[in-house]
Write an enzyme that holds these catalytic residues in place. Structure first.
Site, PDB file in Angstrom:
ATOM      1  N   TYR A 165     -52.762 -17.916 -17.477  1.00  0.00           N
ATOM      2  CA  TYR A 165     -51.598 -17.458 -16.552  1.00  0.00           C
ATOM      3  C   TYR A 165     -50.707 -16.621 -17.587  1.00  0.00           C
ATOM      4  CZ  TYR A 165     -48.024 -17.406 -13.074  1.00  0.00           C
ATOM      5  OH  TYR A 165     -47.030 -17.107 -11.910  1.00  0.00           O
ATOM      6  N   LYS A 169     -49.994 -12.654 -17.402  1.00  0.00           N
ATOM      7  CA  LYS A 169     -48.824 -12.150 -16.943  1.00  0.00           C
ATOM      8  C   LYS A 169     -47.973 -11.439 -17.954  1.00  0.00           C
ATOM      9  CE  LYS A 169     -47.841 -13.621 -12.673  1.00  0.00           C
ATOM     10  NZ  LYS A 169     -48.083 -12.761 -11.641  1.00  0.00           N
TER      11      LYS A 169
HETATM   12  P1  NAI Z   1     -48.416 -18.001  -3.109  1.00  0.00           P
HETATM   13  O1  NAI Z   1     -49.754 -18.776  -3.755  1.00  0.00           O
HETATM   14  O2  NAI Z   1     -47.716 -18.332  -2.143  1.00  0.00           O
HETATM   15  O3  NAI Z   1     -49.046 -16.479  -2.882  1.00  0.00           O
HETATM   16  C1  NAI Z   1     -49.816 -15.731  -3.487  1.00  0.00           C
HETATM   17  C2  NAI Z   1     -50.687 -15.106  -2.356  1.00  0.00           C
HETATM   18  O4  NAI Z   1     -51.826 -14.151  -3.491  1.00  0.00           O
HETATM   19  C3  NAI Z   1     -51.871 -15.955  -1.551  1.00  0.00           C
HETATM   20  O5  NAI Z   1     -51.175 -15.688  -0.204  1.00  0.00           O
HETATM   21  C4  NAI Z   1     -52.974 -15.700  -2.184  1.00  0.00           C
HETATM   22  O6  NAI Z   1     -54.020 -15.730  -1.157  1.00  0.00           O
HETATM   23  C5  NAI Z   1     -52.901 -14.273  -2.451  1.00  0.00           C
HETATM   24  N1  NAI Z   1     -54.053 -13.991  -3.638  1.00  0.00           N
HETATM   25  C6  NAI Z   1     -54.440 -14.790  -4.517  1.00  0.00           C
HETATM   26  N2  NAI Z   1     -55.447 -14.079  -5.352  1.00  0.00           N
HETATM   27  C7  NAI Z   1     -55.865 -12.888  -4.516  1.00  0.00           C
HETATM   28  C8  NAI Z   1     -56.654 -11.750  -4.678  1.00  0.00           C
HETATM   29  N3  NAI Z   1     -57.792 -12.002  -5.444  1.00  0.00           N
HETATM   30  N4  NAI Z   1     -56.512 -11.001  -3.790  1.00  0.00           N
HETATM   31  C9  NAI Z   1     -55.636 -10.745  -2.862  1.00  0.00           C
HETATM   32  N5  NAI Z   1     -54.824 -11.786  -2.616  1.00  0.00           N
HETATM   33  C10 NAI Z   1     -54.815 -12.755  -3.480  1.00  0.00           C
HETATM   34  O7  NAI Z   1     -47.510 -17.727  -4.496  1.00  0.00           O
HETATM   35  P2  NAI Z   1     -46.258 -17.004  -4.686  1.00  0.00           P
HETATM   36  O8  NAI Z   1     -45.200 -18.015  -5.470  1.00  0.00           O
HETATM   37  O9  NAI Z   1     -45.785 -16.291  -3.551  1.00  0.00           O
HETATM   38  O10 NAI Z   1     -46.618 -16.051  -6.043  1.00  0.00           O
HETATM   39  C11 NAI Z   1     -46.463 -14.655  -5.953  1.00  0.00           C
HETATM   40  C12 NAI Z   1     -46.677 -14.005  -7.334  1.00  0.00           C
HETATM   41  O11 NAI Z   1     -45.343 -14.402  -8.184  1.00  0.00           O
HETATM   42  C13 NAI Z   1     -47.903 -14.488  -8.031  1.00  0.00           C
HETATM   43  O12 NAI Z   1     -48.228 -13.419  -8.794  1.00  0.00           O
HETATM   44  C14 NAI Z   1     -47.059 -15.628  -8.860  1.00  0.00           C
HETATM   45  O13 NAI Z   1     -47.967 -15.602 -10.167  1.00  0.00           O
HETATM   46  C15 NAI Z   1     -45.846 -14.788  -9.005  1.00  0.00           C
HETATM   47  N6  NAI Z   1     -44.772 -16.016  -9.581  1.00  0.00           N
HETATM   48  C16 NAI Z   1     -44.214 -16.631  -8.744  1.00  0.00           C
HETATM   49  C17 NAI Z   1     -43.253 -17.665  -9.039  1.00  0.00           C
HETATM   50  C18 NAI Z   1     -42.498 -18.477  -8.307  1.00  0.00           C
HETATM   51  O14 NAI Z   1     -41.531 -19.063  -8.590  1.00  0.00           O
HETATM   52  N7  NAI Z   1     -42.997 -18.687  -6.800  1.00  0.00           N
HETATM   53  C19 NAI Z   1     -42.927 -17.767 -10.464  1.00  0.00           C
HETATM   54  C20 NAI Z   1     -43.519 -16.706 -11.245  1.00  0.00           C
HETATM   55  C21 NAI Z   1     -44.182 -15.958 -10.597  1.00  0.00           C
END
Ligand code: NAI
Length: 299
Positions: A165, A169
């Protein structure tokens, strides 16, 4: 003056849950037509379902907005091409791409398999490359585009058990750093968000009390600003719980040792080399090289 996206078209990847859902709702509430992309799998990227994206589209439509669902995996180049074609066929343009989709497969580097490593790189880094490349020509030809990458503190600083990751990232930041230069002349601005928000991905990591403050909507405020007409380019904003920080690289003052500098000389000079007291922000290759070359003795 309030930010409006009337007449604009946005693609938000991974918009079926968490942050992506929040970005999509916020863009739509400000007039954007939104493609809600989500392959609908679990946090570790297994399975697939159209329903998370469909649900967000229904929410946007219930609020009076316009949206369409797309189930492509961001790492499937052909499916992403088709998504872009469908978007342009229906709405004629693409103004905004938010590369948000993400998965986790946390394990120490000793234990992680190459399959788990590659799966994470495939979504976060290759997915950002594939989607950015798919919309790029359209944005250049429109003379307008806004792309937002999603990094993480784990990418910027590294995190134990997250080598896959962290690498992916920070790769997204590298992609932004180059695209901001290539897009500048065409009003294509490329920025990065480093979010902190309560979501299914982070629910087990956040203490109660912190979780309530970390609403995804507060991250979306920064993301939506980065999609606006007045957005900067090439910036990283760290955002969480209503606090916002600009992240940049700094370089210490170069120490010139000499034309025959050996490993022993570098070792002996390490205290000076690592002294950050006169460090400066560096935002481009030219300045970085000039800083080093400025230390050479004049002939
Ligand atoms: P989440 O798990 O709630 O949402 C991620 C979404 O991406 C999910 O709906 C999933 O189905 C979709 N997804 C995954 N792989 C996919 C693919 N190959 N094609 C299309 N859709 C796909 O996670 P969250 O927390 O909303 O994360 C969103 C972004 O923010 C991610 O990139 C995560 O790494 C990043 N992030 C989040 C943090 C946080 O505090 N929530 C911290 C740092 C980064």
């Amino acid at each position: 003056m309030s930010i409006s996206f009337e007449g604009k078209v946005a693609i938000v990847t991974g918009a079926g849950n968490g942050l992506g859902r929040s970005h999509a709702l916020e863009l739509a509430s400000r007039g954007a037509k939104v493609v809600v992309n989500d392959f609908g799998g679990s946090v570790d990227g297994q399975g697939a379902s159209a329903s998370p994206a469909d649900k967000v589209v229904a929410e946007i439509e219930a609020n009076g907005g316009e949206a369409m669902a797309n189930p492509a995996s961001v790492s499937d180049a052909a499916a992403v091409q088709q998504m872009v074609k469908d978007t342009v066929d229906r709405w004629g343009r693409i103004d905004i791409l938010i590369n948000n989709a993400g998965i986790l497969r946390d394990k120490t580097f000793t234990k992680v398999s190459l399959d788990d490593f590659n799966a994470v790189v495939d979504v976060h880094l290759n997915g950002s490359i594939i989607c950015s490349k798919a919309v790029w020509d359209q944005m250049i030809s429109q003379n307008f585009g806004r792309i937002v990458m999603t990094t993480s503190a784990a990418g910027l600083y590294g995190n134990f058990g997250q080598s896959n990751y962290s690498a992916a990232k920070l790769g997204a930041v590298g992609l932004m750093n180059a695209l901001r230069l290539e897009g500048r002349k065409y009003n294509v601005k490329v920025n990065t968000i480093a979010p902190m928000a309560f979501s299914r991905m982070t629910k087990d990591l956040m203490a109660p009390g912190v979780a309530e403050s970390c609403k995804p909507e507060l991250v979306s405020s920064a993301v939506v600003f980065l999609c606006s007409d007045d957005a900067p380019t090439g910036e990283i904003i760290s955002a969480g719980a209503g606090a916002y920080t600009r992240v940049q690289y700094i370089e210490a003052e170069p120490v010139y040792i000499g034309p025959d500098a050996s490993a022993d000389d570098v070792s002996a000079a390490w205290e000076n080399i690592s002294d950050m007291s006169n460090a400066k922000v560096v935002t481009d290759v030219g300045t970085s090289m000039k800083n080093v070359l400025s230390k050479l003795p004049r002939k």
